[in-house]
Design an enzyme around this catalytic site. Structure first.
Site, short mmCIF file in Angstrom:
data_model
loop_
_atom_site.label_atom_id
_atom_site.label_comp_id
_atom_site.label_asym_id
_atom_site.label_seq_id
_atom_site.Cartn_x
_atom_site.Cartn_y
_atom_site.Cartn_z
N GLU A 1 -7.90 -25.11 -21.92
CA GLU A 1 -6.73 -24.48 -22.54
C GLU A 1 -5.49 -25.31 -22.29
O GLU A 1 -5.24 -25.77 -21.18
CB GLU A 1 -6.54 -23.08 -21.95
CG GLU A 1 -5.34 -22.33 -22.48
CD GLU A 1 -5.27 -20.92 -21.92
OE1 GLU A 1 -4.15 -20.35 -21.92
OE2 GLU A 1 -6.30 -20.36 -21.50
N ASP B 1 -7.74 -23.64 -17.58
CA ASP B 1 -6.39 -23.69 -18.14
C ASP B 1 -5.62 -24.87 -17.54
O ASP B 1 -5.29 -24.86 -16.36
CB ASP B 1 -5.67 -22.37 -17.84
CG ASP B 1 -4.36 -22.24 -18.61
OD1 ASP B 1 -3.96 -23.20 -19.28
OD2 ASP B 1 -3.76 -21.15 -18.54
N HIS C 1 -2.69 -25.46 -18.54
CA HIS C 1 -1.38 -24.80 -18.45
C HIS C 1 -0.23 -25.71 -18.86
O HIS C 1 0.93 -25.47 -18.51
CB HIS C 1 -1.15 -24.29 -17.02
CG HIS C 1 -0.40 -22.99 -16.96
ND1 HIS C 1 0.92 -22.90 -16.60
CD2 HIS C 1 -0.79 -21.71 -17.21
CE1 HIS C 1 1.31 -21.63 -16.62
NE2 HIS C 1 0.29 -20.90 -16.99
N HIS D 1 -4.28 -14.23 -25.98
CA HIS D 1 -3.64 -14.41 -24.67
C HIS D 1 -3.09 -13.06 -24.21
O HIS D 1 -2.42 -12.37 -24.97
CB HIS D 1 -2.49 -15.41 -24.84
CG HIS D 1 -1.73 -15.71 -23.60
ND1 HIS D 1 -0.48 -15.19 -23.36
CD2 HIS D 1 -2.01 -16.50 -22.55
CE1 HIS D 1 -0.02 -15.66 -22.20
NE2 HIS D 1 -0.92 -16.45 -21.69
#
Length: 380
Positions: free
Chosen positions: A206, A180, A182, A282
């Site tokens: 991600e 991720d 983020h 998610h």
């Protein structure tokens, strides 16, 4: 049967539960958690209470359409999280009233269980090898971790090499890894890092860039073969539509507590299927959000893997995923998979007394504010 009351509860560590009850005592639970903004979401329920008192709770689609369209202003995380929690609670109520799982009302199962992944590493990743080993001992074969902590716009090769080393440490414990970014990594570094990671064979990267930077996402998608995942900050099928059209995403991650609930996320998943895109909802949230995700997994062929928050670093102070759940086995992983619940509604029994007690000491969870070495704001 008419909707009599809609209640909301702020429960630790950072969740917002919703309870809908009818005039004859039928009820259902949902989750409208929006991390760091629970009070704002709770405020949105004032309009829903005024609008839906006396409505037939079985008319879920009509309620969704009225809830979404009738207020003139639409979309966004706060409003859509409130609608998500209401939608989940209505599916739970209807299933309970009819004695059927929500997935049975949605057309029946396409699978009996779904692969799950757990988090390791926290917001500032460290001790990855030991954390991955602990998840393996729990039966998981897949984990997700943050690539980095806060970052400058430009960084050094050493910083990027550290990310690779952490991924390799998790893989050394037999784990498949989703990484991720983020939204913390800006375009100049995101391209470098995505290219450097490509040989490692990740499950996905991600949010390599924030969703609003779709031009840069197209460039990264053309640069690497690693699957690109995003979607936790998109709130409706209309938000997702652009990403399907531009071909910059391989896995979508709608959050069933942010993106319109079970009803809307089922529509989003169907749109994704038409583009041969996988769905990995998610869910670093609570038990009702996860239970709703499992109803989606039960009925949706392109759901590929499910995030769950068991032991996640946000669950602090002794509060974890199963705290308010009576039938804990329903949301407990077995051999790295979550079973599809077979109970009525969302399949989860909530300890109402514990929820009401926890709501007396309401949480005020906020995400941290980070700064770079020069004092400027850094993405969390």
């Amino acid at each position: 049967m008419k909707i009599g009351r809609i209640e909301t509860f702020l429960v630790p560590p950072r969740w917002l539960f919703v309870r809908v009850e009818t005039d004859d005592g039928a009820f259902g639970w949902g989750e409208a958690s929006l991390e760091g903004h629970a009070e704002a979401v709770e405020g949105a329920f004032e309009a829903f209470r005024d609008r839906f008192a006396g409505f037939d709770p079985f008319r879920i689609e009509d309620i969704w359409q009225v809830g979404y369209r009738s207020g003139f202003y639409r979309g966004g995380p706060v409003f859509m999280s409130a609608l998500s929690g209401l939608d989940q609670a209505l599916w739970d109520l209807k299933g309970r009233a009819l004695g059927l799982p929500a997935w049975e009302l949605l057309g029946g199962r396409v699978r009996d269980r779904i692969r799950a992944y757990a988090w390791i590493g926290g917001d500032r990743p460290g001790e990855i090898g030991a954390a991955a080993k602990a998840r393996a001992a729990q039966g998981f074969s897949a984990v997700k971790m943050n690539a980095t902590a806060e970052l400058d716009w430009l960084g050094t090769p050493k910083l990027l090499e550290d990310v690779v080393a952490r991924v390799e440490a998790a893989q050394a414990e037999g784990m498949d890894v989703g990484l991720d970014f983020h939204g913390r990594v800006h375009r100049p570094m995101a391209k470098q890092l995505a290219k450097l990671l490509e040989p490692l064979g990740l499950l996905f990267i991600e949010e390599p860039l924030l969703s609003e930077n779709h031009e840069g996402l197209i460039q990264i998608a053309q640069l690497v073969s690693t699957p690109i995942a995003l979607g936790e900050r998109l709130y409706s099928r209309w938000d997702f539509k652009r990403f399907f059209e531009i071909g910059a995403v391989d896995i979508i991650q709608p959050d069933l507590s942010h993106a319109g609930g079970l009803s809307e996320c089922r529509r989003i998943a169907a749109m994704a299927e038409a583009f041969d895109i996988a769905v990995a909802p998610h869910c670093p949230l609570g038990p009702l959000a996860l239970a709703a995700c499992l109803q989606l997994a039960a009925t949706t062929p392109n759901v590929a893997i499910q995030e769950m928050s068991l032991g996640i670093h946000y669950n602090t102070g002794g509060h974890d995923l199963l705290n308010f759940v009576v039938n804990k086995g329903v949301l407990s992983p077995v051999d790295g998979h979550l079973p599809i619940p077979t109970g009525p509604g969302l399949g989860v029994e909530i300890d109402e007394a514990a929820v009401r007690d926890a709501d007396k000491d309401r949480h005020r969870w906020r995400n941290p504010v980070w700064r770079t070495r020069d004092g400027s704001f850094a993405e969390w």
